[in-house]
Design a protein around this motif. Structure first.
Motif, PDB file in Angstrom:
ATOM      1  N   GLN A 167      43.637   8.057  22.179  1.00  0.00           N
ATOM      2  CA  GLN A 167      42.353   8.469  23.473  1.00  0.00           C
ATOM      3  C   GLN A 167      42.307   9.776  22.369  1.00  0.00           C
ATOM      4  O   GLN A 167      41.869  10.732  22.897  1.00  0.00           O
ATOM      5  N   GLY A 168      43.782  10.589  22.309  1.00  0.00           N
ATOM      6  CA  GLY A 168      43.684  11.977  22.064  1.00  0.00           C
ATOM      7  C   GLY A 168      43.357  11.842  21.040  1.00  0.00           C
ATOM      8  O   GLY A 168      41.846  12.967  20.231  1.00  0.00           O
ATOM      9  N   GLU A 181      40.746  10.200  18.993  1.00  0.00           N
ATOM     10  CA  GLU A 181      39.553  10.149  19.341  1.00  0.00           C
ATOM     11  C   GLU A 181      38.137  11.771  19.950  1.00  0.00           C
ATOM     12  O   GLU A 181      37.617  11.929  19.648  1.00  0.00           O
ATOM     13  N   SER A 182      39.779  12.534  20.758  1.00  0.00           N
ATOM     14  CA  SER A 182      38.710  13.166  21.709  1.00  0.00           C
ATOM     15  C   SER A 182      38.684  14.724  21.232  1.00  0.00           C
ATOM     16  O   SER A 182      38.088  15.539  20.582  1.00  0.00           O
ATOM     17  N   GLN A 188      35.958  14.154  18.561  1.00  0.00           N
ATOM     18  CA  GLN A 188      34.888  13.862  18.993  1.00  0.00           C
ATOM     19  C   GLN A 188      34.121  16.307  19.215  1.00  0.00           C
ATOM     20  O   GLN A 188      33.329  16.423  19.107  1.00  0.00           O
ATOM     21  N   MET A 189      35.552  16.490  19.369  1.00  0.00           N
ATOM     22  CA  MET A 189      34.875  18.215  18.966  1.00  0.00           C
ATOM     23  C   MET A 189      34.778  18.600  18.468  1.00  0.00           C
ATOM     24  O   MET A 189      34.468  19.242  17.712  1.00  0.00           O
ATOM     25  N   THR A 236      36.638   6.401  15.564  1.00  0.00           N
ATOM     26  CA  THR A 236      35.500   6.303  16.258  1.00  0.00           C
ATOM     27  C   THR A 236      34.500   5.677  16.270  1.00  0.00           C
ATOM     28  O   THR A 236      33.963   5.971  15.419  1.00  0.00           O
ATOM     29  N   LYS A 263      28.127   7.929  17.607  1.00  0.00           N
ATOM     30  CA  LYS A 263      27.573   8.677  19.236  1.00  0.00           C
ATOM     31  C   LYS A 263      26.359   8.012  19.334  1.00  0.00           C
ATOM     32  O   LYS A 263      25.731   7.659  17.755  1.00  0.00           O
TER      33      LYS A 263
END
Length: 383
Positions: free
Chosen positions: A361-362, A364-365, A368-369, A379, A382
């Motif tokens: 999850q980290g 993927e975050s 996404q940044m 990932t 969107k």
């Protein structure tokens, strides 16, 4: 048959947490079997048959035979050669009486022992000693009962903690209260056990260590720290106690003192030094002191590179200490070196576990940044 003056030895019971092994005397060279024997009847301090008394028969060359009295307090050792023998009577692995006798060839020598008579002959001093021994026995039994109950209660608490993590939200409050109650019971049991130990009890550190653990689990951090201080004073060479002291001090916010305790633990047990540094990092992480957590977490991952928890926490700490640069009206995050590697390492080591899932999850975050990082995690696009 001739018998020399007997010797009455008073002993003190000693608490032993682990199993007590039998003591075996050194064997002498093999000898021919004899035709003599030693027999005896043993009676307790009430004059009744004394079963399961350990009997040792030792000749002048040091050869030893070991046997026990039967349900009627009787024992017999045959096939002995003539000579001088020492017969010892042991209760709870302690020699409480010895007698020396001569065994004639082909004869039966008696080695009876009536502790009621022996105590009477010894007078008030011996009776007082036996009374004290009985009190020590009762004290030990009380200590063991409270100690075992405390250990069992802590095991129950551990099971409830696991259950809380899996339970639906509406059931957690009741389970949490049960956990609090269990910790309170454990504290009471270990406190009772501690009161039953003497200042010079060689196992006092074990009871105090468990008491400190129960205080720590119950959130009574100052009492935990004070108790662990007593433990390390008794056993300054055991690394685990310094580690636990560090945990208690860290939760009190005494980071400098906690660090010293963790460093001592690491120095005493280099093979597990990674655990000590990881625990310091965890305590700092839980206190939201991310920058201070970085150094111990880095040391932990260097010393214990196969532990996924250390890598995941290092990744989180690095993310939470990112700096930002302003470009126009925007603040652009500056990824710290090693952040992606820490998360990826946690994921590789624990692909199906909780730390791997959180590391994924980290990562993927971070993607996404829009930081332009390269990871092994894909990932979802969107919508």
């Amino acid at each position: 048959m001739r018998r020399s003056k007997t010797v009455w030895i008073i002993v003190t019971l000693v608490l032993a947490v682990g199993p007590i092994g039998a003591w075996l005397g050194a064997g002498a060279a093999a000898q021919a079997l004899g035709t003599s024997s030693i027999v005896g009847d043993v009676k307790d301090q009430e004059g009744k048959p004394f079963p399961d008394v350990a009997i040792t028969v030792t000749n002048e060359q040091g050869k030893k035979w070991e046997l026990k009295t039967d349900k009627n307090g009787h024992f017999s050792q045959a096939m002995l050669q003539s000579g001088i023998y020492v017969v010892g009577y042991k209760v709870k692995d302690k020699v409480v009486w010895e007698t020396k006798l001569r065994v004639e060839s082909g004869a039966e020598a008696r080695a009876d022992a009536n502790f009621k008579e022996l105590i009477a002959k010894q007078g008030a001093a011996a009776q007082e000693a036996v009374k004290k021994q009985e009190e020590e026995k009762q004290k030990f039994e009380s200590l063991k009962a409270h100690f075992d109950s405390g250990v069992a209660t802590m095991e129950q608490a551990r099971a409830i903690r696991s259950e809380i993590q899996r339970a639906p939200a509406d059931q957690r409050a009741a389970l949490q209260q049960k956990l609090v109650d269990l910790y309170g019971t454990a504290v009471n049991e270990f406190q009772a056990a501690e009161k039953a130990t003497g200042e010079n009890d060689p196992n006092r550190h074990i009871v105090l260590g468990r008491l400190g653990d129960s205080y720590l689990a119950a959130g009574r951090y100052q009492e935990a720290a004070d108790t662990y201080q007593q433990v390390v004073a008794l056993k300054p060479d055991l690394a685990g106690y310094y580690n636990n002291l560090g945990n208690a001090l860290a939760r009190l916010g005494k980071i400098q003192e906690a660090t010293a305790a963790y460093e001592k633990s690491a120095a005493l047990d280099p093979a597990n030094a990674g655990t000590a540094w990881r625990n310091l990092g965890i305590e700092l992480y839980n206190s939201n002191r991310m920058k201070e957590a970085l150094e111990p977490l880095k040391k932990a991952t260097e010393l214990d590179p196969k532990n996924p928890q250390g890598w995941y926490l290092l990744g989180v700490a690095l993310v939470n200490t990112m700096e930002y640069k302003k470009e126009g009206d925007k603040f652009i995050p500056i990824l710290q070196p090693g952040t992606v590697e820490a998360y990826q390492k946690a994921l590789d080591l624990d692909p199906n576990g909780p730390y791997g899932a959180q590391a994924k999850q980290g990562l993927e975050s971070l993607e996404q940044m829009g930081l332009g990082i390269q990871t092994k995690v894909k990932t979802r696009p969107k919508k």
